[in-house]
Design a protein around this motif. Structure first.
Motif, mmCIF file in Angstrom:
data_model
loop_
_atom_site.group_PDB
_atom_site.id
_atom_site.type_symbol
_atom_site.label_atom_id
_atom_site.label_comp_id
_atom_site.label_asym_id
_atom_site.label_seq_id
_atom_site.Cartn_x
_atom_site.Cartn_y
_atom_site.Cartn_z
ATOM 1 N N PHE A 119 -6.111 10.506 8.442
ATOM 2 C CA PHE A 119 -4.846 10.866 9.096
ATOM 3 C C PHE A 119 -4.582 10.026 10.348
ATOM 4 O O PHE A 119 -4.098 10.520 11.362
ATOM 5 C CB PHE A 119 -4.815 12.363 9.439
ATOM 6 C CG PHE A 119 -4.840 13.236 8.218
ATOM 7 C CD1 PHE A 119 -3.680 13.459 7.485
ATOM 8 C CD2 PHE A 119 -6.033 13.816 7.773
ATOM 9 C CE1 PHE A 119 -3.698 14.244 6.345
ATOM 10 C CE2 PHE A 119 -6.059 14.602 6.622
ATOM 11 C CZ PHE A 119 -4.888 14.818 5.909
ATOM 12 N N VAL A 120 -4.855 8.725 10.250
ATOM 13 C CA VAL A 120 -4.695 7.851 11.417
ATOM 14 C C VAL A 120 -3.235 7.753 11.862
ATOM 15 O O VAL A 120 -2.965 7.616 13.056
ATOM 16 C CB VAL A 120 -5.250 6.435 11.143
ATOM 17 C CG1 VAL A 120 -6.752 6.466 11.009
ATOM 18 C CG2 VAL A 120 -4.597 5.811 9.906
ATOM 19 N N MET A 131 -13.309 -0.142 16.834
ATOM 20 C CA MET A 131 -11.920 -0.161 16.390
ATOM 21 C C MET A 131 -11.267 1.214 16.476
ATOM 22 O O MET A 131 -10.057 1.340 16.448
ATOM 23 C CB MET A 131 -11.824 -0.709 14.975
ATOM 24 C CG MET A 131 -12.333 0.238 13.888
ATOM 25 S SD MET A 131 -12.092 -0.433 12.241
ATOM 26 C CE MET A 131 -13.240 -1.799 12.249
ATOM 27 N N PHE A 132 -12.073 2.256 16.547
ATOM 28 C CA PHE A 132 -11.513 3.604 16.615
ATOM 29 C C PHE A 132 -11.521 4.148 18.052
ATOM 30 O O PHE A 132 -11.461 5.339 18.271
ATOM 31 C CB PHE A 132 -12.280 4.545 15.698
ATOM 32 C CG PHE A 132 -12.138 4.185 14.245
ATOM 33 C CD1 PHE A 132 -10.957 4.430 13.571
ATOM 34 C CD2 PHE A 132 -13.172 3.557 13.579
ATOM 35 C CE1 PHE A 132 -10.823 4.080 12.232
ATOM 36 C CE2 PHE A 132 -13.039 3.192 12.243
ATOM 37 C CZ PHE A 132 -11.858 3.460 11.575
ATOM 38 N N ARG A 133 -11.595 3.207 19.015
ATOM 39 C CA ARG A 133 -11.620 3.611 20.422
ATOM 40 C C ARG A 133 -10.408 4.442 20.798
ATOM 41 O O ARG A 133 -10.474 5.389 21.575
ATOM 42 C CB ARG A 133 -11.670 2.367 21.309
ATOM 43 C CG ARG A 133 -11.732 2.638 22.791
ATOM 44 C CD ARG A 133 -11.713 1.331 23.576
ATOM 45 N NE ARG A 133 -10.472 0.618 23.366
ATOM 46 C CZ ARG A 133 -9.347 0.892 24.041
ATOM 47 N NH1 ARG A 133 -9.331 1.853 24.944
ATOM 48 N NH2 ARG A 133 -8.268 0.188 23.826
ATOM 49 N N SER A 134 -9.235 4.081 20.259
ATOM 50 C CA SER A 134 -8.000 4.802 20.605
ATOM 51 C C SER A 134 -7.025 4.641 19.469
ATOM 52 O O SER A 134 -6.932 3.590 18.848
ATOM 53 C CB SER A 134 -7.398 4.246 21.889
ATOM 54 O OG SER A 134 -6.137 4.841 22.122
ATOM 55 N N TYR A 135 -6.253 5.689 19.221
ATOM 56 C CA TYR A 135 -5.210 5.616 18.195
ATOM 57 C C TYR A 135 -3.898 5.164 18.805
ATOM 58 O O TYR A 135 -2.946 4.963 18.109
ATOM 59 C CB TYR A 135 -5.053 6.968 17.502
ATOM 60 C CG TYR A 135 -6.252 7.317 16.653
ATOM 61 C CD1 TYR A 135 -6.423 6.759 15.399
ATOM 62 C CD2 TYR A 135 -7.234 8.175 17.128
ATOM 63 C CE1 TYR A 135 -7.522 7.050 14.616
ATOM 64 C CE2 TYR A 135 -8.343 8.483 16.355
ATOM 65 C CZ TYR A 135 -8.475 7.919 15.112
ATOM 66 O OH TYR A 135 -9.577 8.225 14.341
ATOM 67 N N ASP A 152 0.854 -1.183 0.000
ATOM 68 C CA ASP A 152 0.000 0.000 0.000
ATOM 69 C C ASP A 152 0.892 1.234 0.000
ATOM 70 O O ASP A 152 2.119 1.134 0.141
ATOM 71 C CB ASP A 152 -0.902 -0.017 1.241
ATOM 72 C CG ASP A 152 -2.198 0.772 1.030
ATOM 73 O OD1 ASP A 152 -2.236 1.614 0.109
ATOM 74 O OD2 ASP A 152 -3.149 0.551 1.793
ATOM 75 N N LEU A 153 0.287 2.406 -0.136
ATOM 76 C CA LEU A 153 1.048 3.653 -0.129
ATOM 77 C C LEU A 153 1.595 3.982 1.251
ATOM 78 O O LEU A 153 2.593 4.693 1.378
ATOM 79 C CB LEU A 153 0.174 4.808 -0.625
ATOM 80 C CG LEU A 153 -0.294 4.718 -2.070
ATOM 81 C CD1 LEU A 153 -1.197 5.908 -2.400
ATOM 82 C CD2 LEU A 153 0.894 4.668 -3.023
ATOM 83 N N SER A 154 0.935 3.493 2.288
ATOM 84 C CA SER A 154 1.410 3.665 3.650
ATOM 85 C C SER A 154 0.624 2.714 4.542
ATOM 86 O O SER A 154 -0.229 1.953 4.065
ATOM 87 C CB SER A 154 1.255 5.120 4.116
ATOM 88 O OG SER A 154 1.967 5.338 5.329
ATOM 89 N N TYR A 155 0.918 2.774 5.849
ATOM 90 C CA TYR A 155 0.259 1.874 6.793
ATOM 91 C C TYR A 155 -0.122 2.638 8.056
ATOM 92 O O TYR A 155 0.286 3.774 8.262
ATOM 93 C CB TYR A 155 1.170 0.684 7.112
ATOM 94 C CG TYR A 155 1.457 -0.143 5.884
ATOM 95 C CD1 TYR A 155 0.627 -1.201 5.505
ATOM 96 C CD2 TYR A 155 2.532 0.168 5.056
ATOM 97 C CE1 TYR A 155 0.869 -1.936 4.362
ATOM 98 C CE2 TYR A 155 2.781 -0.559 3.906
ATOM 99 C CZ TYR A 155 1.949 -1.609 3.553
ATOM 100 O OH TYR A 155 2.188 -2.322 2.415
ATOM 101 N N TYR A 156 -0.891 1.974 8.903
ATOM 102 C CA TYR A 156 -1.483 2.647 10.053
ATOM 103 C C TYR A 156 -0.455 3.385 10.916
ATOM 104 O O TYR A 156 -0.602 4.567 11.193
ATOM 105 C CB TYR A 156 -2.250 1.630 10.910
ATOM 106 C CG TYR A 156 -2.575 2.169 12.278
ATOM 107 C CD1 TYR A 156 -3.543 3.154 12.445
ATOM 108 C CD2 TYR A 156 -1.889 1.726 13.398
ATOM 109 C CE1 TYR A 156 -3.832 3.676 13.695
ATOM 110 C CE2 TYR A 156 -2.165 2.243 14.655
ATOM 111 C CZ TYR A 156 -3.133 3.216 14.796
ATOM 112 O OH TYR A 156 -3.402 3.736 16.035
ATOM 113 N N SER A 157 0.597 2.696 11.346
ATOM 114 C CA SER A 157 1.512 3.286 12.313
ATOM 115 C C SER A 157 2.840 3.746 11.723
ATOM 116 O O SER A 157 3.565 4.502 12.361
ATOM 117 C CB SER A 157 1.802 2.290 13.444
ATOM 118 O OG SER A 157 2.372 1.092 12.926
#
Length: 478
Positions: free
Chosen positions: A210-211, A474-478, A41-46
């Motif tokens: 912007f995760v 799933m969006f409870r916390s970043y 992918d172009l980028s990943y979550y973290s």
């Protein structure tokens, strides 16, 4: 130069054989980044995408093997040592260059990043090349050097977001020593190249709310307090260990007294601010030891300069070598009666122990079409690598923060009606059981390291996945 080549070639061969024959499995972070490479992918979550791209490249050549994952940091470490020698020789002299190309290679921090394929391995490599290109650009002002600066800075950013430190550090040095360069066009060429290379990551984040930036900002602020003495002392102790103790004091000497020398000033301004930033952060919250590790490319050049004139040079090599051996072969402590110094439960090596055994055990009950799940991404990633056939695995949210696996959840619907395999450190959660019609089998796999049990894996074969697992948002916390 011959000695530097021989020294680092021997280390390269040692590291290859270490990966092949020592019982250190992929760590969970390595397994996760490898799994990313199966979903380019172009980028990943973290993190940015470089670690995934490099894993894809090496795995395409060497297959899904531990050596394929780790050959990149091994190769980068060798290449960087040679480039460091050539760069340091321009800076100082043959002796300093030899020290700077050998001593870091047996330090704790560089040794770890020369074996483990985390985001630090490519980041430290491209960060170092960026600093070399920055110095050459400022000294010789050739267009090619400015272009290379932007290119390497872009690669560093694609490796880890910490690369954003490069611009303020460069401006800091330019302000004191090369202010006139800001009136020229060439520096802005570097900025343009680096910015263009960062656009895919920025676009990906735009598409995903912007995760990544929310995640990084949370790491910087979460669990902070007014003053946390324990985290401060832990940070300082970690920095000492990272550079194998003695070099830190020579780095400190350079930071304090090296300002009259132009070369030392460049190295100080590209290392000290990084250290101070994370030092200040550690006053309020826990800071991972490796977060400031990129300060020590410049830092080790400073230490090499002062060590070349010091009677502590050989003791430094001796202590670094002893720590190098202990880092790679911690069971030696048991052989010499010092196991209490670092007991198995506190041995950092335990993070890479038992995953292949888990994969073999799960493979005994895996038939190829079950949904493979865990409440921890670390376990999900290891199962993807070590279970036969490298299955697609998933991670449940039973109260954790978000991770990359949350962005891949759509595939779970393809397993409705099929059996499942669930693995965790604890017995199965009732919320998970609601997603299946029953338990077919339960196994407990104990994992031992240095003669002591370090963890249990609970392995469940489950019947009839119905999709009704009660999860947290799933969006409870970043």
């Amino acid at each position: 130069m011959k000695f530097v080549l021989l020294f680092n070639f021997v280390l390269l061969i040692f590291r290859v054989f270490y990966v092949l024959y020592y019982p250190l499995d992929l760590t969970p972070e390595e397994a996760q980044y490898w799994d990313w490479s199966r979903h380019l992918d172009l980028s990943y979550y973290s993190k940015p995408p470089m670690v995934a791209y490099l894993n894809y490249l090496s795995s395409s050549i060497l297959g899904y093997t531990e050596l394929a994952v780790r050959i990149v940091p091994i190769s980068f470490s060798f290449l960087l040592s040679i480039l460091t020698y050539l760069f340091s020789k321009k800076f100082f002299n043959e002796k300093v260059a030899t020290i700077s190309a050998t001593l870091p290679q047996i330090s704790v921090g560089f040794s770890i990043n020369s074996i483990l394929m985390t985001t630090d391995a490519p980041f430290l490599f491209f960060w170092s090349l960026s600093l070399i290109a920055l110095w050459l650009s400022l000294e010789y002002e050739k267009t090619i050097y400015w272009f290379l600066l932007g290119f390497f800075a872009g690669l560093a950013f694609l490796s880890k977001y910490s690369a954003v430190f490069l611009l303020p550090l460069a401006l800091l040095y330019v302000f004191f020593y090369k202010r006139q360069v800001l009136k020229e066009v060439k520096p802005y060429l570097s900025l343009a190249v680096a910015f263009l290379m960062s656009l895919p990551v920025l676009y990906w984040n735009y598409k995903h709310h912007f995760v990544s930036f929310k995640h990084v900002s949370t790491l910087a602020t979460k669990n902070s307090s007014i003053v946390n003495l324990n985290s401060l002392l832990e940070f300082l102790g970690g920095q000492l260990l990272l550079v194998s103790v003695i070099p830190f004091f020579f780095i400190l000497k350079g930071w304090l007294f090296g300002w009259k020398d132009k070369a030392l000033s460049f190295l100080t301004l590209t290392s000290l601010p990084i250290f101070l930033f994370f030092f200040a952060m550690s006053i309020k919250k826990h800071v991972e030891t490796n977060w400031s590790g990129f300060a020590y490319f410049s830092g080790f050049l400073i230490a090499s300069y002062y060590l070349s004139k010091s009677k502590f040079l050989y003791p430094t090599y001796l202590l670094s070598f002893c720590l190098f051996i202990l880092l790679h072969f911690s069971p030696i402590l048991d052989k010499i009666g010092l196991s209490k110094l670092i007991p198995p439960q506190k041995d950092p090596a335990k993070v890479g122990i038992g995953w292949e055994a888990l994969g073999r055990e799960v493979s005994k009950i895996y038939r190829g079409d079950e949904i493979v799940i865990s409440p921890l991404y670390q376990i999900s990633a290891e199962l993807a690598f070590y279970v036969k056939g490298n299955p697609r695995t998933y991670c449940l949210n039973l109260g954790r923060r978000m991770n990359q696996y949350d962005l891949w959840r759509d595939g779970m619907k393809n397993y409705l009606g099929k059996d499942g395999i669930y693995v965790s450190y604890l017995p199965i959660d009732q919320r998970v059981l609601k997603g299946f019609s029953g338990i077919i089998e339960h196994r407990v796999l104990p994992i031992y390291w240095r003669g002591e049990k370090i963890r249990d894996f609970h392995i469940y074969k489950l019947r009839g996945y119905n999709g009704n697992i009660k999860e947290e948002s799933m969006f409870r916390s970043y």
